[in-house]
Design an enzyme around this catalytic site. Structure first.
Site, PDB file in Angstrom:
ATOM      1  N   ASN A  80       7.860   4.965  10.749  1.00 21.89           N
ATOM      2  CA  ASN A  80       8.678   3.738  10.664  1.00 21.89           C
ATOM      3  C   ASN A  80       8.145   2.405  11.555  1.00 21.89           C
ATOM      4  O   ASN A  80       8.204   1.248  11.189  1.00 21.89           O
ATOM      5  CB  ASN A  80      10.238   3.945  10.932  1.00 21.89           C
ATOM      6  CG  ASN A  80      10.855   2.574  10.928  1.00 21.89           C
ATOM      7  OD1 ASN A  80      11.411   2.180   9.860  1.00 21.89           O
ATOM      8  ND2 ASN A  80      11.353   2.421  12.159  1.00 21.89           N
ATOM      9  N   SER A 128       4.463  -1.432   2.514  1.00 23.16           N
ATOM     10  CA  SER A 128       4.742  -2.444   2.101  1.00 23.16           C
ATOM     11  C   SER A 128       4.278  -2.969   0.771  1.00 23.16           C
ATOM     12  O   SER A 128       2.881  -2.873   0.658  1.00 23.16           O
ATOM     13  CB  SER A 128       4.824  -3.659   3.206  1.00 23.16           C
ATOM     14  OG  SER A 128       5.279  -4.844   2.582  1.00 23.16           O
ATOM     15  N   LYS A 155      -0.755  -2.748   6.119  1.00 20.93           N
ATOM     16  CA  LYS A 155      -0.102  -2.126   5.162  1.00 20.93           C
ATOM     17  C   LYS A 155      -0.968  -1.336   3.919  1.00 20.93           C
ATOM     18  O   LYS A 155      -0.656  -0.535   3.578  1.00 20.93           O
ATOM     19  CB  LYS A 155       1.293  -2.737   4.757  1.00 20.93           C
ATOM     20  CG  LYS A 155       2.353  -3.136   5.813  1.00 20.93           C
ATOM     21  CD  LYS A 155       2.910  -1.794   6.262  1.00 20.93           C
ATOM     22  CE  LYS A 155       3.916  -1.983   7.235  1.00 20.93           C
ATOM     23  NZ  LYS A 155       4.393  -0.566   7.930  1.00 20.93           N
TER      24      LYS A 155
END
Length: 227
Positions: A80, A128, A155
């Site tokens: 995360n 993402s 990402k």
């Protein structure tokens, strides 16, 4: 008992994911760079804290050693931790990739021995759709107008790392996730996003999938995403 480690979890989506998973009966280790903040957040929701800076090899090694000494295995790993750099220069690029991509490698490599001891190992990477070619070239998508070169590029790297890990370790489920636009400290400057509770539920869905769940995917709450 399902043992779960979440990086960057003293606030935002990571914190809420930890809160929801402990309610489901997981033994959760809340990873945080700052010991004091991590301890305070963990105490608030009744989980365990561990000092973990994904940009520091020694910190990562120590954190996984601590989990291993207490639990002897790891069932779920949630990547995360992340940063959003709005500038565009060398130092910002190094910070972006060190946290958002290289951090995944550091933590995964350190966690693999513990994951292999699980009967149902599961790795969730918060990526993402800003790192999706499909999304950033689609005028109908919000990502089309977001000038976040380093975030998007790092990402995209995170998603590719996820897929390559899935290929290299078929006995472990690896999936990349777009959790949805979320109101966190990271997105405060943009004034966008839904409550963290909603996005955390998307993470929890993947984190609690069974042995027959998918691997090597990039998805959001609606299913697979093109990228």
């Amino acid at each position: 008992m399902t043992v779960t480690l979440i990086t960057g979890a003293n606030k935002g989506i990571g914190f809420e994911t930890a809160r929801q998973l402990v309610q489901l009966g997981h033994t959760v280790y809340l990873g945080a760079r700052d010991v004091e903040r991590g301890g305070k957040a963990a105490a608030e929701i009744g989980v365990r804290s561990v000092q973990l800076d994904v940009t520091d090899d020694a910190s990562v090694g120590s954190a996984l050693a601590e989990v291993g000494a207490a639990e002897d295995h790891l069932d779920v790993l949630v990547h995360n931790a992340g940063v959003l750099e709005t500038g565009l220069d060398g130092p910002a690029a190094l910070r972006s990739f060190d946290t958002n991509a290289v951090g995944i490698v550091r933590v995964t490599e350190a966690a693999l021995p513990l994951l292999r001891r699980s009967s149902s190992p599961n790795v969730v990477v918060l990526s993402s759709s800003a790192g999706s070619f499909w999304a950033v070239t689609n005028p109908e998508r919000a990502e089309f107008g977001l000038p976040l070169a380093l975030y998007s590029a790092s990402k995209a790297a995170a998603t590719m790392l996820t897929l390559q890990y899935a290929k290299a370790h078929p006995g472990i489920r690896f999936n990349a996730l777009e959790p949805g636009p979320t109101a966190t400290d990271m997105t405060a400057a943009f004034g966008i996003g839904r409550p963290v509770e909603e996005s955390a539920r998307v993470v929890v869905r993947l984190a609690t999938q069974g042995p027959d769940g998918p691997t090597g995917t990039f998805q959001d709450e609606a299913g697979a995403l093109p990228w």
